[in-house]
Write a protein that holds these residues in place. Structure first.
Motif, PDB file in Angstrom:
ATOM      1  N   GLU A   1      25.761  43.474  44.993  1.00 21.39           N
ATOM      2  CA  GLU A   1      26.892  42.574  44.807  1.00 21.39           C
ATOM      3  C   GLU A   1      26.775  41.383  45.760  1.00 21.39           C
ATOM      4  OE1 GLU A   1      30.675  44.439  45.093  1.00 21.39           O
ATOM      5  OE2 GLU A   1      30.309  45.856  43.449  1.00 21.39           O
ATOM      6  N   VAL A   2      27.077  40.210  45.250  1.00 26.69           N
ATOM      7  CA  VAL A   2      27.056  38.999  46.078  1.00 26.69           C
ATOM      8  C   VAL A   2      28.333  38.207  45.844  1.00 26.69           C
ATOM      9  CG1 VAL A   2      24.560  38.745  46.273  1.00 26.69           C
ATOM     10  CG2 VAL A   2      25.728  37.785  44.290  1.00 26.69           C
ATOM     11  N   ASP A   3      28.844  37.618  46.906  1.00 22.59           N
ATOM     12  CA  ASP A   3      30.040  36.787  46.829  1.00 22.59           C
ATOM     13  C   ASP A   3      29.624  35.352  47.111  1.00 22.59           C
ATOM     14  OD1 ASP A   3      32.559  35.645  46.914  1.00 22.59           O
ATOM     15  OD2 ASP A   3      32.920  36.254  48.996  1.00 22.59           O
ATOM     16  N   VAL A   4      29.301  34.622  46.059  1.00 20.88           N
ATOM     17  CA  VAL A   4      28.847  33.235  46.223  1.00 20.88           C
ATOM     18  C   VAL A   4      29.566  32.338  45.229  1.00 20.88           C
ATOM     19  CG1 VAL A   4      26.549  33.843  47.069  1.00 20.88           C
ATOM     20  CG2 VAL A   4      26.911  33.531  44.607  1.00 20.88           C
ATOM     21  N   ARG A   5      29.706  31.085  45.636  1.00 20.91           N
ATOM     22  CA  ARG A   5      30.171  30.057  44.696  1.00 20.91           C
ATOM     23  C   ARG A   5      28.949  29.250  44.285  1.00 20.91           C
ATOM     24  NH1 ARG A   5      34.342  25.009  45.742  1.00 20.91           N
ATOM     25  NH2 ARG A   5      34.698  24.541  43.527  1.00 20.91           N
TER      26      ARG A   5
ATOM     27  N   LEU B   1      24.853  30.124  29.419  1.00 21.14           N
ATOM     28  CA  LEU B   1      24.763  29.704  30.823  1.00 21.14           C
ATOM     29  C   LEU B   1      25.317  28.296  30.990  1.00 21.14           C
ATOM     30  CD1 LEU B   1      23.871  30.128  33.742  1.00 21.14           C
ATOM     31  CD2 LEU B   1      21.589  29.318  33.094  1.00 21.14           C
ATOM     32  N   PHE B   2      25.035  27.425  30.037  1.00 21.88           N
ATOM     33  CA  PHE B   2      25.538  26.050  30.124  1.00 21.88           C
ATOM     34  C   PHE B   2      27.065  26.040  30.195  1.00 21.88           C
ATOM     35  CE2 PHE B   2      27.278  22.404  27.745  1.00 21.88           C
ATOM     36  CZ  PHE B   2      26.979  21.406  28.654  1.00 21.88           C
ATOM     37  N   TYR B   3      27.712  26.823  29.320  1.00 21.07           N
ATOM     38  CA  TYR B   3      29.175  26.829  29.301  1.00 21.07           C
ATOM     39  C   TYR B   3      29.750  27.461  30.572  1.00 21.07           C
ATOM     40  CZ  TYR B   3      28.593  25.500  24.443  1.00 21.07           C
ATOM     41  OH  TYR B   3      28.240  24.822  23.302  1.00 21.07           O
ATOM     42  N   ARG B   4      29.029  28.422  31.161  1.00 23.18           N
ATOM     43  CA  ARG B   4      29.483  29.033  32.420  1.00 23.18           C
ATOM     44  C   ARG B   4      29.321  28.065  33.593  1.00 23.18           C
ATOM     45  NH1 ARG B   4      32.693  33.390  32.586  1.00 23.18           N
ATOM     46  NH2 ARG B   4      31.854  33.876  34.634  1.00 23.18           N
ATOM     47  N   LEU B   5      28.269  27.245  33.552  1.00 24.74           N
ATOM     48  CA  LEU B   5      28.044  26.270  34.625  1.00 24.74           C
ATOM     49  C   LEU B   5      28.970  25.067  34.483  1.00 24.74           C
ATOM     50  CD1 LEU B   5      24.130  26.140  34.815  1.00 24.74           C
ATOM     51  CD2 LEU B   5      25.662  27.133  36.515  1.00 24.74           C
ATOM     52  N   ASN B   6      29.261  24.701  33.259  1.00 28.99           N
ATOM     53  CA  ASN B   6      29.975  23.456  32.975  1.00 28.99           C
ATOM     54  C   ASN B   6      31.493  23.627  33.029  1.00 28.99           C
ATOM     55  OD1 ASN B   6      29.624  20.678  32.403  1.00 28.99           O
ATOM     56  ND2 ASN B   6      30.258  21.038  30.283  1.00 28.99           N
ATOM     57  N   VAL B   7      31.966  24.533  33.900  1.00 28.33           N
ATOM     58  CA  VAL B   7      33.414  24.749  34.043  1.00 28.33           C
ATOM     59  C   VAL B   7      34.082  23.462  34.511  1.00 28.33           C
ATOM     60  CG1 VAL B   7      35.191  26.065  35.259  1.00 28.33           C
ATOM     61  CG2 VAL B   7      33.086  27.197  34.546  1.00 28.33           C
ATOM     62  N   ILE B   8      33.539  22.890  35.580  1.00 29.63           N
ATOM     63  CA  ILE B   8      34.070  21.623  36.089  1.00 29.63           C
ATOM     64  C   ILE B   8      32.901  20.643  36.221  1.00 29.63           C
ATOM     65  CG2 ILE B   8      35.301  20.456  37.958  1.00 29.63           C
ATOM     66  CD1 ILE B   8      36.601  23.133  38.614  1.00 29.63           C
TER      67      ILE B   8
ATOM     68  N   THR C   1      39.190  25.178  45.108  1.00 30.42           N
ATOM     69  CA  THR C   1      39.100  26.306  44.190  1.00 30.42           C
ATOM     70  C   THR C   1      37.762  27.022  44.422  1.00 30.42           C
ATOM     71  OG1 THR C   1      37.932  25.176  42.388  1.00 30.42           O
ATOM     72  CG2 THR C   1      40.318  24.863  42.534  1.00 30.42           C
ATOM     73  N   ASP C   2      37.534  28.073  43.654  1.00 31.63           N
ATOM     74  CA  ASP C   2      36.258  28.781  43.745  1.00 31.63           C
ATOM     75  C   ASP C   2      35.476  28.651  42.444  1.00 31.63           C
ATOM     76  OD1 ASP C   2      34.849  30.075  45.756  1.00 31.63           O
ATOM     77  OD2 ASP C   2      35.190  32.058  44.915  1.00 31.63           O
ATOM     78  N   SER C   3      35.845  27.657  41.643  1.00 30.07           N
ATOM     79  CA  SER C   3      35.232  27.483  40.327  1.00 30.07           C
ATOM     80  C   SER C   3      33.804  26.942  40.441  1.00 30.07           C
ATOM     81  CB  SER C   3      36.065  26.515  39.479  1.00 30.07           C
ATOM     82  OG  SER C   3      37.361  27.021  39.278  1.00 30.07           O
ATOM     83  N   THR C   4      33.016  27.261  39.424  1.00 35.57           N
ATOM     84  CA  THR C   4      31.650  26.743  39.335  1.00 35.57           C
ATOM     85  C   THR C   4      31.693  25.260  38.977  1.00 35.57           C
ATOM     86  OG1 THR C   4      30.908  28.906  38.558  1.00 35.57           O
ATOM     87  CG2 THR C   4      29.416  27.059  38.214  1.00 35.57           C
TER      88      THR C   4
ATOM     89  N   SER D   1      35.872  23.325  51.341  1.00 28.40           N
ATOM     90  CA  SER D   1      36.340  24.552  50.702  1.00 28.40           C
ATOM     91  C   SER D   1      36.676  25.621  51.735  1.00 28.40           C
ATOM     92  CB  SER D   1      35.265  25.094  49.757  1.00 28.40           C
ATOM     93  OG  SER D   1      34.181  25.657  50.489  1.00 28.40           O
ATOM     94  N   GLU D   2      37.268  26.711  51.256  1.00 30.30           N
ATOM     95  CA  GLU D   2      37.564  27.837  52.139  1.00 30.30           C
ATOM     96  C   GLU D   2      36.296  28.578  52.543  1.00 30.30           C
ATOM     97  OE1 GLU D   2      40.449  30.334  50.299  1.00 30.30           O
ATOM     98  OE2 GLU D   2      42.072  28.844  50.436  1.00 30.30           O
ATOM     99  N   ARG D   3      35.189  28.259  51.898  1.00 29.86           N
ATOM    100  CA  ARG D   3      33.905  28.870  52.232  1.00 29.86           C
ATOM    101  C   ARG D   3      33.116  28.062  53.273  1.00 29.86           C
ATOM    102  NH1 ARG D   3      31.841  32.690  48.565  1.00 29.86           N
ATOM    103  NH2 ARG D   3      33.246  33.151  46.832  1.00 29.86           N
ATOM    104  N   ALA D   4      33.752  27.053  53.848  1.00 28.59           N
ATOM    105  CA  ALA D   4      33.050  26.160  54.772  1.00 28.59           C
ATOM    106  C   ALA D   4      32.443  26.891  55.958  1.00 28.59           C
ATOM    107  CB  ALA D   4      33.995  25.066  55.263  1.00 28.59           C
ATOM    108  N   SER D   5      33.073  27.999  56.376  1.00 28.30           N
ATOM    109  CA  SER D   5      32.532  28.754  57.515  1.00 28.30           C
ATOM    110  C   SER D   5      31.346  29.614  57.111  1.00 28.30           C
ATOM    111  CB  SER D   5      33.624  29.641  58.128  1.00 28.30           C
ATOM    112  OG  SER D   5      34.133  30.545  57.153  1.00 28.30           O
ATOM    113  N   GLY D   6      31.124  29.755  55.805  1.00 29.28           N
ATOM    114  CA  GLY D   6      29.987  30.523  55.304  1.00 29.28           C
ATOM    115  C   GLY D   6      28.767  29.635  55.132  1.00 29.28           C
TER     116      GLY D   6
END
Length: 454
Positions: A274-278, A300-307, A163-166, A188-193
């Motif tokens: 704009e930045v595209d980062v996980r 910020l805590f709730y945004r970071l604590n997704v998973i 996934t792309d979740s935080t 992840s699908e970002r492995a090449s990045g």
């Protein structure tokens, strides 16, 4: 060997010429006058480069290109064409040809084009190999452990990697939070990045802000040119924020903006980027308690604590200790080019009794030392430090501080020392520590160091 090349041209004289010329340059060369034969060869052999004439009676070079690309989409191919068919050559490049050469050509010209093409192919293969090696090096299987907690951790981490979740990784210092972050990125699908990391506890607020978000020329003294921040450098990949609990409220606001809007604003600039980062964050702090105390923003805590992922301390998974010990013994025997060693039963008993406050990092350091100090093919109790054998951690700030101290305990001890040296003068202490006053106040509160100014 410089590379393997297949030449396809209906004129045998051209095939012979190319074979002689390229063989002298060190290439392994095969030739054919038939497009259909070329397709058969590519189905059973691998070529670094195919050079084909565009105008052939049986099958045009363009048709050959399309058929080869259908079976081997990554195959590099150069087409040769007469001046009158340049438009067809351009069409071939649209179909995936790497380059084209106009007949009659200069020998040096075609040598250069071929050399660039083969070099590019070699670099592409090397890049692919390195990426596969990185995936292997940072795979979840390399996170050693068969205890229930570690198995569940790896299963959950593997699920979230696609996934792309935080992700917020929790755990004590030395448990391997960075290894899990790298494994998530590699799967992840970002492995090449890019995988970009920063330790938020290692830098004062002003420096941390410019490192995270970059700055514009003239933003402050010493900013002689624009500099990209790490957030921008992680574009298309993963940004790992270690010790995120050590950030100030001002930094937390900007991190929240990255998470919510995917934008950053460099220091001294007004134009957002704009930045595209996980984001993957890690902490050994009790963020819930920090939120209650007002030290960490709740949004910020709730945004970071997704998973949330929790890495058990080593003392919570004693069954994994023998696996880790064997892994580290093998690792450091190979690294130091010494004969394989084993661990005596008595030495294993000592390791099992120790509390490992520094977790896996402390265990690894201990085994590395034992491998180097051991004189025989077996590591014994005498190869370990006395403090470990006695099971008593070294005192730095309190009796609970580990023998191999954590970065946090060293920082706490040093701040306590400086505060005593400056007789509680916080401004002077901050200057000696190389941090700003607000950072010092935050650390004093965090470590509960109370020292009145005199």
């Amino acid at each position: 060997m410089a590379g393997k090349i297949l030449v396809v041209d209906d004129e045998k004289s051209m095939c012979d010429f190319m074979e002689i010329m390229l063989s002298k340059e060190g290439y392994e060369v095969e030739t054919t006058v038939s497009g259909s034969e070329a397709i058969q060869r590519t189905s059973s052999s691998k070529y670094d480069l195919i050079i084909a004439d565009l105008m052939m009676p049986e099958m045009s070079g363009l048709d050959l290109l399309k058929k080869i690309k259908k079976g081997r989409p990554n195959q590099d191919m150069i087409v040769m064409t007469a001046f009158a068919s340049v438009d067809t050559a351009i069409e071939a490049m649209r179909e995936g040809a790497l380059d084209y050469i106009t007949k009659p050509f200069k020998v040096d010209e075609i040598k250069l084009v071929i050399e660039k093409s083969v070099s590019r192919q070699k670099l592409t293969e090397e890049n692919s190999r390195l990426k596969q090696q990185l995936k292997k090096d940072f795979s979840f299987s390399n996170f050693i452990g068969q205890s229930e907690g570690i198995i569940n951790l790896k299963k959950l981490a593997a699920k979230v990697s696609v996934t792309d979740s935080t992700v917020l990784i929790r755990g004590e210092s030395g448990t391997g939070k960075d290894l899990i972050a790298k494994a998530i990125h590699a799967a992840s699908e970002r492995a090449s990045g890019p995988f970009v990391t920063i330790n938020c506890a290692a830098l004062p607020e002003t420096l941390l802000e410019s490192e995270l978000f970059g700055y514009k020329k003239g933003a402050f003294t010493g900013a002689i040119k624009d500099k990209d921040g790490l957030c921008k450098m992680a574009h298309g990949g993963t940004f790992f924020l270690d010790e995120v609990g050590n950030t100030t409220p001002a930094i937390q606001v900007k991190l929240l903006r990255v998470l919510e809007d995917k934008i950053i604003t460099p220091v001294g600039d007004t134009k957002p980027i704009e930045v595209d980062v996980r984001l993957i964050a890690a902490t050994n702090a009790d963020l819930e308690e920090d939120v209650k105390a007002g030290r960490f923003r709740s949004d910020l805590f709730y945004r970071l604590n997704v998973i949330p992922l929790y890495i058990p301390a080593l003392r919570e998974r004693p069954d994994d200790l023998p696996l880790l010990v064997n892994h580290f013994i093998k690792k450091y025997c190979e690294r130091n080019k010494v004969d394989p060693k084993t661990l005596s039963p008595g030495a294993l008993e000592v390791l099992n009794k120790y509390n490992w406050p520094g977790n896996v990092r402390e265990l690894e350091n201990c085994i590395e030392r034992a491998v180097l100090f051991s004189r025989g093919d077996e590591i014994v109790v005498d190869d370990f430090p006395t403090k470990l054998v006695e099971g008593t951690p070294q005192t730095i700030v309190s009796n609970e501080t580990p023998e191999t101290p954590t970065l946090e305990s060293i920082e706490k001890a040093y701040i306590y020392y400086i505060m005593n040296q400056t007789k509680g003068k916080k401004a002077k202490a901050a200057k000696l520590l190389g941090i700003d006053n607000s950072t010092l106040y935050r650390k004093l509160e965090r470590y509960k160091i109370q020292e009145e100014e005199k």
